[in-house]
Design an enzyme around this catalytic site. Structure first.
Site, PDB file in Angstrom:
ATOM      1  N   GLU A 171       1.017  -1.277  -0.196  1.00  0.00           N
ATOM      2  CA  GLU A 171       0.074  -0.049  -0.277  1.00  0.00           C
ATOM      3  C   GLU A 171       0.641   1.365   0.045  1.00  0.00           C
ATOM      4  O   GLU A 171       1.300   1.450   0.957  1.00  0.00           O
ATOM      5  CB  GLU A 171      -0.991   0.494   1.268  1.00  0.00           C
ATOM      6  CG  GLU A 171      -1.537  -1.311   1.031  1.00  0.00           C
ATOM      7  CD  GLU A 171      -2.881  -1.314   0.377  1.00  0.00           C
ATOM      8  OE1 GLU A 171      -3.143   0.290  -0.260  1.00  0.00           O
ATOM      9  OE2 GLU A 171      -3.601  -2.226   0.116  1.00  0.00           O
TER      10      GLU A 171
ATOM     11  N   CYS B  79      -1.931   9.845   2.222  1.00  0.00           N
ATOM     12  CA  CYS B  79      -1.677   9.608   1.150  1.00  0.00           C
ATOM     13  C   CYS B  79      -2.276   9.494  -0.315  1.00  0.00           C
ATOM     14  O   CYS B  79      -1.719   9.643  -1.083  1.00  0.00           O
ATOM     15  CB  CYS B  79      -1.321   7.184   1.668  1.00  0.00           C
ATOM     16  SG  CYS B  79      -3.410   6.588   1.725  1.00  0.00           S
TER      17      CYS B  79
HETATM   18  P1  NAD Z   1       8.583   4.916   4.719  1.00  0.00           P
HETATM   19  O1  NAD Z   1       8.149   4.237   3.935  1.00  0.00           O
HETATM   20  O2  NAD Z   1       9.219   5.624   5.782  1.00  0.00           O
HETATM   21  O3  NAD Z   1       7.826   3.699   5.921  1.00  0.00           O
HETATM   22  C1  NAD Z   1       6.900   2.636   6.454  1.00  0.00           C
HETATM   23  C2  NAD Z   1       7.875   1.633   7.553  1.00  0.00           C
HETATM   24  O4  NAD Z   1       8.874   0.882   7.036  1.00  0.00           O
HETATM   25  C3  NAD Z   1       7.832   2.016   8.376  1.00  0.00           C
HETATM   26  O5  NAD Z   1       7.461   0.620  10.066  1.00  0.00           O
HETATM   27  C4  NAD Z   1       9.024   2.121   9.085  1.00  0.00           C
HETATM   28  O6  NAD Z   1       9.523   1.964   9.746  1.00  0.00           O
HETATM   29  C5  NAD Z   1       9.954   1.171   7.970  1.00  0.00           C
HETATM   30  N1  NAD Z   1      11.108   1.014   7.325  1.00  0.00           N
HETATM   31  C6  NAD Z   1      11.248   2.460   6.829  1.00  0.00           C
HETATM   32  N2  NAD Z   1      12.461   2.697   6.384  1.00  0.00           N
HETATM   33  C7  NAD Z   1      13.243   0.328   5.795  1.00  0.00           C
HETATM   34  C8  NAD Z   1      13.948   0.622   5.388  1.00  0.00           C
HETATM   35  N3  NAD Z   1      14.438   0.939   4.277  1.00  0.00           N
HETATM   36  N4  NAD Z   1      13.886  -0.913   5.315  1.00  0.00           N
HETATM   37  C9  NAD Z   1      12.557  -1.084   6.023  1.00  0.00           C
HETATM   38  N5  NAD Z   1      11.900  -1.379   6.420  1.00  0.00           N
HETATM   39  C10 NAD Z   1      11.570   0.415   6.411  1.00  0.00           C
HETATM   40  O7  NAD Z   1       6.791   5.078   4.653  1.00  0.00           O
HETATM   41  P2  NAD Z   1       6.479   6.933   5.832  1.00  0.00           P
HETATM   42  O8  NAD Z   1       7.425   7.817   5.913  1.00  0.00           O
HETATM   43  O9  NAD Z   1       5.940   6.297   7.099  1.00  0.00           O
HETATM   44  O10 NAD Z   1       4.851   6.621   5.682  1.00  0.00           O
HETATM   45  C11 NAD Z   1       5.216   7.919   4.471  1.00  0.00           C
HETATM   46  C12 NAD Z   1       4.396   7.089   3.195  1.00  0.00           C
HETATM   47  O11 NAD Z   1       3.725   5.948   3.399  1.00  0.00           O
HETATM   48  C13 NAD Z   1       4.190   7.972   1.699  1.00  0.00           C
HETATM   49  O12 NAD Z   1       4.056   7.399   0.648  1.00  0.00           O
HETATM   50  C14 NAD Z   1       2.371   7.935   2.018  1.00  0.00           C
HETATM   51  O13 NAD Z   1       1.859   7.718   0.247  1.00  0.00           O
HETATM   52  C15 NAD Z   1       2.518   5.795   1.629  1.00  0.00           C
HETATM   53  N6  NAD Z   1       1.307   5.824   2.661  1.00  0.00           N
HETATM   54  C16 NAD Z   1       0.387   4.858   1.586  1.00  0.00           C
HETATM   55  C17 NAD Z   1      -0.991   4.703   2.631  1.00  0.00           C
HETATM   56  C18 NAD Z   1      -1.608   3.520   1.480  1.00  0.00           C
HETATM   57  O14 NAD Z   1      -2.511   3.438   2.069  1.00  0.00           O
HETATM   58  N7  NAD Z   1      -1.461   3.568   0.178  1.00  0.00           N
HETATM   59  C19 NAD Z   1      -1.399   5.170   3.640  1.00  0.00           C
HETATM   60  C20 NAD Z   1       0.045   6.017   4.172  1.00  0.00           C
HETATM   61  C21 NAD Z   1       0.734   5.657   3.590  1.00  0.00           C
END
Ligand code: NAD
Length: 471
Positions: A222, A256
């Site tokens: 997602e 998002c």
């Molecule tokens: P992110 O990808 O930075 O982090 C998401 C999760 O991944 C966190 O739990 C984090 O600890 C983990 N993570 C981060 N870097 C990692 C790595 N290198 N290896 C493994 N795990 C890692 O995202 P965010 O900043 O928490 O959220 C924002 C993003 O999420 C935006 O792009 C937004 O559009 C998207 N989002 C999508 C939805 C949806 O339903 N499609 C909903 C909310 C947010």
């Protein structure tokens, strides 16, 4: 309540493996597959949320300064509705689904059976830190799986609270939260799960997909992206402006599916901008920093990222910011540099670029020149133009004449396409996502047809005829 402000984990690979093995062993007992058990666990989750509503609202306030109205509407109430729907429909969802059986199988019946995958990993982001951790869990429980949950380290108060609540509500052999940041997530991703549900950025989504591929683990990703909002001339101007301001600035744009940028017919641009400005003031007052209804940017890193966007075009409304308060005013921009971050990356904050178009073709081409978005918005009363946008663009979901509200219809699947994700959930779709649809053909011993067996005496002519009945 736990008031520490750091997520903790510090688990070793061996400890993580032991937790996963315990869940595998528990799944193997078949306890989680029983419908009564699933319902009981959904009730427990519901009670946990209801009993701790005030603490959840407080944690969301500390992380994001969310107004309690938003905390309830977009997180607590959202998950509760999903749980209630699952409780009401679980029996029907879990029923085997009959399909036709071609005559040459006679006597037989055919159906699909929804089987839980087994042990699921849920990784959540920080922007709706409760909803995006627990809404997938509803589907996981309903479908009869076990789960390990990894909340976002950025929303640390919510992460701490939910860890404490979930880990004291459920047996860790069934559901367990493991807190942590990148290294803890990587530790988890090294292991084999039966399904991974990831919500987050497209870049991290690619890493999760790679890790899953090593074990051939199915995934739902997602993700995010730039969700466009097309505004035609033939609209209800007042409602359009109001609905855009609401969808863009709820959670200060950290949504998002927030409209990332506007594509506005040049003939209506000035009138629309004036109305949008009006509603920004109406919703958040003359100084939005004093408004209780406006959340805050999650942290300084994201504040700094957003601050650079403010220099990549002309500010026509807002633009004020205060790093110590992680505040950026609801901001409108025009003449944005299409090659810079503001139009190349997902904004994910309270900055709304406004781009004019001369005819709908230009707007459609602009949308199609970018990655497939998670959401697409079109404001118009003209059905032909709406149909053109629907048919000539691709997006995870579309909302016509409103913003965000398609996510609030639990009958619709929610998910992305292309760079905005793989797989969809909510309501029945969550149950299906976390179930393997197992195909079953059940034959009887009543009749034995001689055709298919060696030495194939009946020949090619007969098999051709028989296979024509296979429809
Ligand atoms: P992110 O990808 O930075 O982090 C998401 C999760 O991944 C966190 O739990 C984090 O600890 C983990 N993570 C981060 N870097 C990692 C790595 N290198 N290896 C493994 N795990 C890692 O995202 P965010 O900043 O928490 O959220 C924002 C993003 O999420 C935006 O792009 C937004 O559009 C998207 N989002 C999508 C939805 C949806 O339903 N499609 C909903 C909310 C947010």
């Amino acid at each position: 309540m736990n008031t520490t402000t750091e997520t903790k984990a510090n688990l070793t690979a061996t400890e993580v493996q032991a937790i996963i093995q315990a869940q595998r062993d528990y799944f193997a007992t078949n306890a989680t597959k029983d419908l009564k058990f699933r319902k009981q666990k959904l009730e427990q989750l519901k009670k946990m949320i209801i009993d701790n509503e005030a603490a959840i609202i407080e944690a969301l306030y500390k992380d994001l300064r969310k107004h309690e109205f938003e905390a309830y509407g977009t997180e607590i109430g959202f998950v509760l509705t999903d749980i209630k729907k699952a409780l009401k429909n679980l029996k029907a969802w879990a029923k085997p689904r009959k399909v036709k059986t071609p005559p040459f199988h006679y006597v037989a019946s055919s159906y699909t059976q929804s089987d839980p995958y087994g042990n699921i990993l849920i990784i959540a982001p920080w922007n709706y830190p409760m909803q995006l951790l627990l809404a997938p869990l509803v589907g996981v429980i309903a479908a009869g799986n076990t789960a390990i949950l990894k909340p976002s380290e950025y929303a640390m108060h919510t992460s701490n609270l939910l860890t404490k609540l979930i880990n004291s509500t459920f047996n860790p052999r069934y559901i367990k939260v493991i807190e942590g940041a990148v290294s803890e997530t990587q530790l988890l991703l090294n292991e084999k799960f039966d399904f991974i549900f990831f919500t987050g950025s497209t870049n991290v989504g690619k890493l999760v997909y790679q890790a899953a591929a090593k074990h051939l683990t199915p995934v739902a990703l997602e993700l995010g992206g730039k969700s466009p909002c097309i505004v035609d001339t033939d609209i209800h101007l007042d409602y359009t402006a109001k609905r855009i301001v609401w969808g863009k600035f709820i959670n200060v744009g950290q949504t998002c599916i927030a409209p990332d940028y506007l594509l506005v017919d040049q003939k209506i641009k000035d009138a629309l901008v004036a109305k949008i400005k009006f509603y920004i003031h109406e919703f958040f007052g003359e100084n939005p920093q004093n408004s209780e209804a406006l959340s805050r940017i999650i942290n300084e890193k994201h504040f700094d990222r957003l601050s650079t966007y403010l220099k990549e075009g002309t500010i026509i409304e807002g633009g004020q910011s205060d790093r110590a308060d992680k505040y950026i005013a609801p901001t409108l921009m025009e003449n944005v540099d299409l090659e810079k971050g503001i139009m190349q990356e997902e904004i994910f904050g309270p900055i709304l670029p406004i781009i004019e178009y001369g005819n709908l073709r230009e707007a459609i081409d602009f949308v199609n020149s970018k990655s497939k978005p998670l959401a697409l918005y079109i404001f118009s009363k003209n059905e032909k133009r709406i149909d053109r946008v629907l048919n000539e663009t691709s997006a995870g979901g579309v909302c016509i004449n409103d913003t965000l509200m398609h996510i609030a219809n639990g009958h619709l699947p929610f998910g992305g396409v292309g760079d905005s994700g793989i797989g969809a959930y909510h309501g029945r779709h969550s149950f299906d996502l976390f179930s393997h649809e197992k195909a079953v053909l059940h034959r009887s011993f009543l009749i034995e047809e001689p055709i298919r067996y060696a030495p194939y005496k009946l020949g090619l002519k007969v098999i051709r005829k028989v296979m024509d009945w296979a429809l």
